[in-house]
Scaffold this motif. Sequence first.
Motif, PDB file in Angstrom:
ATOM      1  N   ALA A   1       0.838  -1.213   0.000  1.00  0.00           N
ATOM      2  CA  ALA A   1       0.000   0.000   0.000  1.00  0.00           C
ATOM      3  C   ALA A   1       0.864   1.250   0.000  1.00  0.00           C
ATOM      4  O   ALA A   1       0.568   2.225  -0.703  1.00  0.00           O
ATOM      5  CB  ALA A   1      -0.927  -0.002   1.214  1.00  0.00           C
ATOM      6  N   THR A   2       1.936   1.224   0.756  1.00  0.00           N
ATOM      7  CA  THR A   2       2.829   2.373   0.817  1.00  0.00           C
ATOM      8  C   THR A   2       3.546   2.575  -0.513  1.00  0.00           C
ATOM      9  O   THR A   2       3.642   3.699  -1.012  1.00  0.00           O
ATOM     10  CB  THR A   2       3.845   2.209   1.968  1.00  0.00           C
ATOM     11  OG1 THR A   2       3.121   2.066   3.190  1.00  0.00           O
ATOM     12  CG2 THR A   2       4.774   3.401   2.056  1.00  0.00           C
ATOM     13  N   ILE A   3       4.044   1.499  -1.094  1.00  0.00           N
ATOM     14  CA  ILE A   3       4.714   1.598  -2.399  1.00  0.00           C
ATOM     15  C   ILE A   3       3.724   2.091  -3.449  1.00  0.00           C
ATOM     16  O   ILE A   3       4.047   2.956  -4.274  1.00  0.00           O
ATOM     17  CB  ILE A   3       5.338   0.245  -2.806  1.00  0.00           C
ATOM     18  CG1 ILE A   3       6.499  -0.123  -1.871  1.00  0.00           C
ATOM     19  CG2 ILE A   3       5.794   0.260  -4.264  1.00  0.00           C
ATOM     20  CD1 ILE A   3       7.694   0.813  -1.931  1.00  0.00           C
ATOM     21  N   THR A   4       2.510   1.571  -3.437  1.00  0.00           N
ATOM     22  CA  THR A   4       1.483   1.995  -4.395  1.00  0.00           C
ATOM     23  C   THR A   4       1.191   3.482  -4.269  1.00  0.00           C
ATOM     24  O   THR A   4       1.061   4.191  -5.262  1.00  0.00           O
ATOM     25  CB  THR A   4       0.189   1.181  -4.187  1.00  0.00           C
ATOM     26  OG1 THR A   4       0.482  -0.205  -4.401  1.00  0.00           O
ATOM     27  CG2 THR A   4      -0.903   1.614  -5.143  1.00  0.00           C
TER      28      THR A   4
ATOM     29  N   ARG B   1      10.228  -3.139   3.670  1.00  0.00           N
ATOM     30  CA  ARG B   1       9.747  -2.207   4.702  1.00  0.00           C
ATOM     31  C   ARG B   1      10.624  -0.964   4.701  1.00  0.00           C
ATOM     32  O   ARG B   1      10.124   0.162   4.796  1.00  0.00           O
ATOM     33  CB  ARG B   1       9.773  -2.858   6.088  1.00  0.00           C
ATOM     34  CG  ARG B   1       8.548  -3.671   6.415  1.00  0.00           C
ATOM     35  CD  ARG B   1       8.473  -3.984   7.903  1.00  0.00           C
ATOM     36  NE  ARG B   1       9.662  -4.659   8.386  1.00  0.00           N
ATOM     37  CZ  ARG B   1       9.829  -5.984   8.391  1.00  0.00           C
ATOM     38  NH1 ARG B   1       8.878  -6.765   7.943  1.00  0.00           N
ATOM     39  NH2 ARG B   1      10.945  -6.501   8.848  1.00  0.00           N
ATOM     40  N   THR B   2      11.926  -1.158   4.574  1.00  0.00           N
ATOM     41  CA  THR B   2      12.858  -0.029   4.533  1.00  0.00           C
ATOM     42  C   THR B   2      12.641   0.807   3.280  1.00  0.00           C
ATOM     43  O   THR B   2      12.590   2.040   3.348  1.00  0.00           O
ATOM     44  CB  THR B   2      14.314  -0.537   4.593  1.00  0.00           C
ATOM     45  OG1 THR B   2      14.480  -1.288   5.794  1.00  0.00           O
ATOM     46  CG2 THR B   2      15.305   0.610   4.552  1.00  0.00           C
ATOM     47  N   VAL B   3      12.499   0.147   2.137  1.00  0.00           N
ATOM     48  CA  VAL B   3      12.255   0.864   0.876  1.00  0.00           C
ATOM     49  C   VAL B   3      10.961   1.668   0.972  1.00  0.00           C
ATOM     50  O   VAL B   3      10.918   2.847   0.612  1.00  0.00           O
ATOM     51  CB  VAL B   3      12.202  -0.110  -0.321  1.00  0.00           C
ATOM     52  CG1 VAL B   3      11.694   0.587  -1.582  1.00  0.00           C
ATOM     53  CG2 VAL B   3      13.574  -0.730  -0.573  1.00  0.00           C
TER      54      VAL B   3
ATOM     55  N   ALA C   1       5.381   5.331  -4.413  1.00  0.00           N
ATOM     56  CA  ALA C   1       6.404   4.980  -5.410  1.00  0.00           C
ATOM     57  C   ALA C   1       5.888   3.891  -6.341  1.00  0.00           C
ATOM     58  O   ALA C   1       6.472   2.817  -6.439  1.00  0.00           O
ATOM     59  CB  ALA C   1       7.684   4.535  -4.715  1.00  0.00           C
ATOM     60  N   PRO C   2       4.779   4.143  -7.043  1.00  0.00           N
ATOM     61  CA  PRO C   2       4.196   3.094  -7.881  1.00  0.00           C
ATOM     62  C   PRO C   2       5.147   2.567  -8.959  1.00  0.00           C
ATOM     63  O   PRO C   2       5.020   1.422  -9.397  1.00  0.00           O
ATOM     64  CB  PRO C   2       2.963   3.754  -8.493  1.00  0.00           C
ATOM     65  CG  PRO C   2       3.166   5.222  -8.316  1.00  0.00           C
ATOM     66  CD  PRO C   2       4.045   5.391  -7.116  1.00  0.00           C
ATOM     67  N   ARG C   3       6.139   3.365  -9.334  1.00  0.00           N
ATOM     68  CA  ARG C   3       7.117   2.924 -10.332  1.00  0.00           C
ATOM     69  C   ARG C   3       7.919   1.725  -9.832  1.00  0.00           C
ATOM     70  O   ARG C   3       8.507   0.989 -10.609  1.00  0.00           O
ATOM     71  CB  ARG C   3       8.057   4.069 -10.684  1.00  0.00           C
ATOM     72  CG  ARG C   3       9.011   4.418  -9.562  1.00  0.00           C
ATOM     73  CD  ARG C   3       9.816   5.689  -9.767  1.00  0.00           C
ATOM     74  NE  ARG C   3      10.791   5.889  -8.715  1.00  0.00           N
ATOM     75  CZ  ARG C   3      10.525   6.219  -7.464  1.00  0.00           C
ATOM     76  NH1 ARG C   3       9.268   6.403  -7.088  1.00  0.00           N
ATOM     77  NH2 ARG C   3      11.488   6.372  -6.577  1.00  0.00           N
ATOM     78  N   ARG C   4       7.930   1.491  -8.518  1.00  0.00           N
ATOM     79  CA  ARG C   4       8.712   0.403  -7.924  1.00  0.00           C
ATOM     80  C   ARG C   4       7.901  -0.877  -7.726  1.00  0.00           C
ATOM     81  O   ARG C   4       8.439  -1.893  -7.266  1.00  0.00           O
ATOM     82  CB  ARG C   4       9.314   0.859  -6.601  1.00  0.00           C
ATOM     83  CG  ARG C   4      10.248   2.054  -6.838  1.00  0.00           C
ATOM     84  CD  ARG C   4      11.307   2.255  -5.870  1.00  0.00           C
ATOM     85  NE  ARG C   4      12.260   1.162  -5.788  1.00  0.00           N
ATOM     86  CZ  ARG C   4      13.234   1.138  -4.882  1.00  0.00           C
ATOM     87  NH1 ARG C   4      13.355   2.128  -4.032  1.00  0.00           N
ATOM     88  NH2 ARG C   4      14.076   0.125  -4.833  1.00  0.00           N
ATOM     89  N   LEU C   5       6.595  -0.846  -8.072  1.00  0.00           N
ATOM     90  CA  LEU C   5       5.761  -2.044  -7.894  1.00  0.00           C
ATOM     91  C   LEU C   5       6.279  -3.260  -8.657  1.00  0.00           C
ATOM     92  O   LEU C   5       6.303  -4.360  -8.092  1.00  0.00           O
ATOM     93  CB  LEU C   5       4.309  -1.753  -8.272  1.00  0.00           C
ATOM     94  CG  LEU C   5       3.480  -1.062  -7.201  1.00  0.00           C
ATOM     95  CD1 LEU C   5       2.121  -0.661  -7.755  1.00  0.00           C
ATOM     96  CD2 LEU C   5       3.320  -1.944  -5.981  1.00  0.00           C
TER      97      LEU C   5
END
Length: 120
Positions: free
Chosen positions: A23-26, A64-66, A29-33
Amino acid sequence: MTQTIGPHTRPPLSDGSLAAVRATITAFAPRRLPELERERDQAFSQALGTGSIGPVHLFLQRWRTVAATERDLAIAARLFCDDREDRSTGEHHENDLEIAALLLIAATEKNAPESSRFIH
């Protein structure tokens, strides 16, 4: 549970679940999905191949760190841009309070017991 800081929400990572990380990446930083999903698949494949959940734990720890870094960088960049604009003293003070809240929450997440950060 989502934390509200200033006018923005900040998905928590303290539970350490893959859902919270995703959820946090989405959100930030969606480019990192694709990278997250590729590494998730590799970790689960290694876990199945070795009979150990170690690769899954390492994957979650890394992401988690990312996720925390991407989230906090995105919020910090917004606050920096807000500070650069022509703002009143009160609005600058609100940004300072938001930054302080972010630092406190990040410290809390960093100091959370290790056992609370893994999938149960």
